[in-house]
Design a protein around this motif. Structure first.
Motif, PDB file in Angstrom:
ATOM      1  N   UNK A 126       9.223  -5.655   6.797  1.00 50.99           N
ATOM      2  CA  UNK A 126       9.077  -6.424   5.430  1.00 50.99           C
ATOM      3  C   UNK A 126       8.790  -7.861   5.675  1.00 50.99           C
ATOM      4  N   UNK A 127       9.218  -8.475   6.629  1.00 51.98           N
ATOM      5  CA  UNK A 127       8.902 -10.006   6.836  1.00 51.98           C
ATOM      6  C   UNK A 127       7.493 -10.235   7.007  1.00 51.98           C
ATOM      7  N   UNK A 128       6.829  -9.169   8.113  1.00 49.89           N
ATOM      8  CA  UNK A 128       5.493  -9.211   8.230  1.00 49.89           C
ATOM      9  C   UNK A 128       4.738  -9.148   7.174  1.00 49.89           C
ATOM     10  N   UNK A 129       4.836  -8.096   6.088  1.00 53.76           N
ATOM     11  CA  UNK A 129       4.302  -7.707   4.947  1.00 53.76           C
ATOM     12  C   UNK A 129       4.344  -8.859   4.041  1.00 53.76           C
ATOM     13  N   UNK A 130       5.533  -9.625   3.833  1.00 56.82           N
ATOM     14  CA  UNK A 130       5.865 -10.682   3.010  1.00 56.82           C
ATOM     15  C   UNK A 130       4.977 -11.991   3.382  1.00 56.82           C
ATOM     16  N   UNK A 131       4.912 -12.296   4.799  1.00 61.10           N
ATOM     17  CA  UNK A 131       4.015 -13.195   5.246  1.00 61.10           C
ATOM     18  C   UNK A 131       2.733 -13.032   5.096  1.00 61.10           C
ATOM     19  N   UNK A 132       2.171 -11.640   5.438  1.00 57.83           N
ATOM     20  CA  UNK A 132       0.673 -11.421   4.953  1.00 57.83           C
ATOM     21  C   UNK A 132       0.387 -11.712   3.411  1.00 57.83           C
ATOM     22  N   UNK A 133       1.355 -11.228   2.562  1.00 49.13           N
ATOM     23  CA  UNK A 133       1.151 -11.259   1.226  1.00 49.13           C
ATOM     24  C   UNK A 133       1.126 -12.928   0.700  1.00 49.13           C
ATOM     25  N   UNK A 134       1.888 -13.645   1.568  1.00 48.95           N
ATOM     26  CA  UNK A 134       1.954 -15.122   1.310  1.00 48.95           C
ATOM     27  C   UNK A 134       0.713 -15.815   1.577  1.00 48.95           C
ATOM     28  N   UNK A 135      -0.004 -15.194   2.831  1.00 48.68           N
ATOM     29  CA  UNK A 135      -1.049 -16.058   3.433  1.00 48.68           C
ATOM     30  C   UNK A 135      -2.380 -15.526   2.481  1.00 48.68           C
ATOM     31  N   UNK A 136      -2.139 -14.212   1.931  1.00 48.29           N
ATOM     32  CA  UNK A 136      -3.302 -13.789   0.973  1.00 48.29           C
ATOM     33  C   UNK A 136      -3.502 -14.552  -0.167  1.00 48.29           C
TER      34      UNK A 136
END
Length: 199
Positions: free
Chosen positions: A126-136
């Motif tokens: 969940x943290x990895x996906x949230x970080x990827x969404x934030x970077x995107x």
């Protein structure tokens, strides 16, 4: 004071265990059964499973796993990934990390440990996906600013006006055509590029 998070429940989940038949797999299957998870075992490849998207978590054999074993690119599993590690050889640990392992479970597998690994894997995923969404999102905003800056500069040069006046003109253009600033800027840049190519 932070509110404690509820204890996660995995009842009703589906797990995919990609590991050759072994007592370690038997132990994992028993642990899954105890916590209400329906587990499916396969080896060597998970690419032929028709319902891969119905799984909530995947467990991979870090000792004998290989690239091309899964229907996704390394590090892009669409679900939390737990690496089953027996050998701490650097190459094997590195392979597991390249697969995007969110947690690990050391072999030999006993009668406990799976629940903790599931909680850790889900949290990390969940943290990895949230970080990827934030970077995107940040990349999209940066690209948006670059497009707006380019369109504003084009209007400044074309009409010999200030940056403020050029941006206001771009804003009015977007309002008149009922589109976003970014869409208006993109359309303006594309029309300018087409004009320049036609010369």
């Amino acid at each position: 004071m932070t509110t404690p998070k509820p204890t996660p429940s995995f009842v009703g989940w589906r797990a995919l265990v990609v590991h050759k038949a072994h007592p370690n797999v038997d132990a994992i299957m028993l642990q899954f059964e105890r916590i209400g998870v329906a587990a499916v075992h396969c080896w060597p490849e998970a690419t032929d499973l028709p319902d891969i998207s119905t799984f909530n978590v995947v467990l991979i054999d870090a000792d004998m796993g290989y690239d091309g074993q899964f229907p996704w690119n390394p590090g892009e599993a669409p679900m939390p990934t737990i690496a089953l590690i027996g050998s701490e050889a650097p190459g094997r640990v590195s392979w597991a990390m390249n697969q995007g392992a969110d947690a690990q479970l050391l072999k030999p597998i006993g009668s406990a440990g799976l629940y903790s690994a599931l909680v850790a894997a889900c949290h990390a995923f969940a943290r990895r996906n949230a970080l990827a969404a934030e970077v995107a999102g940040l990349r999209a905003r940066l690209e948006s600013r670059e497009i707006l800056a380019e369109a504003t500069a084009f209007i400044m040069v074309r009409d010999n006006i200030s940056a403020r006046a050029a941006f206001q003109q771009l804003r009015l253009m977007a309002m008149a055509d009922r589109e976003t600033l970014e869409a208006a800027a993109t359309r303006l840049i594309e029309s300018f590029s087409e004009e320049r190519a036609a010369r």
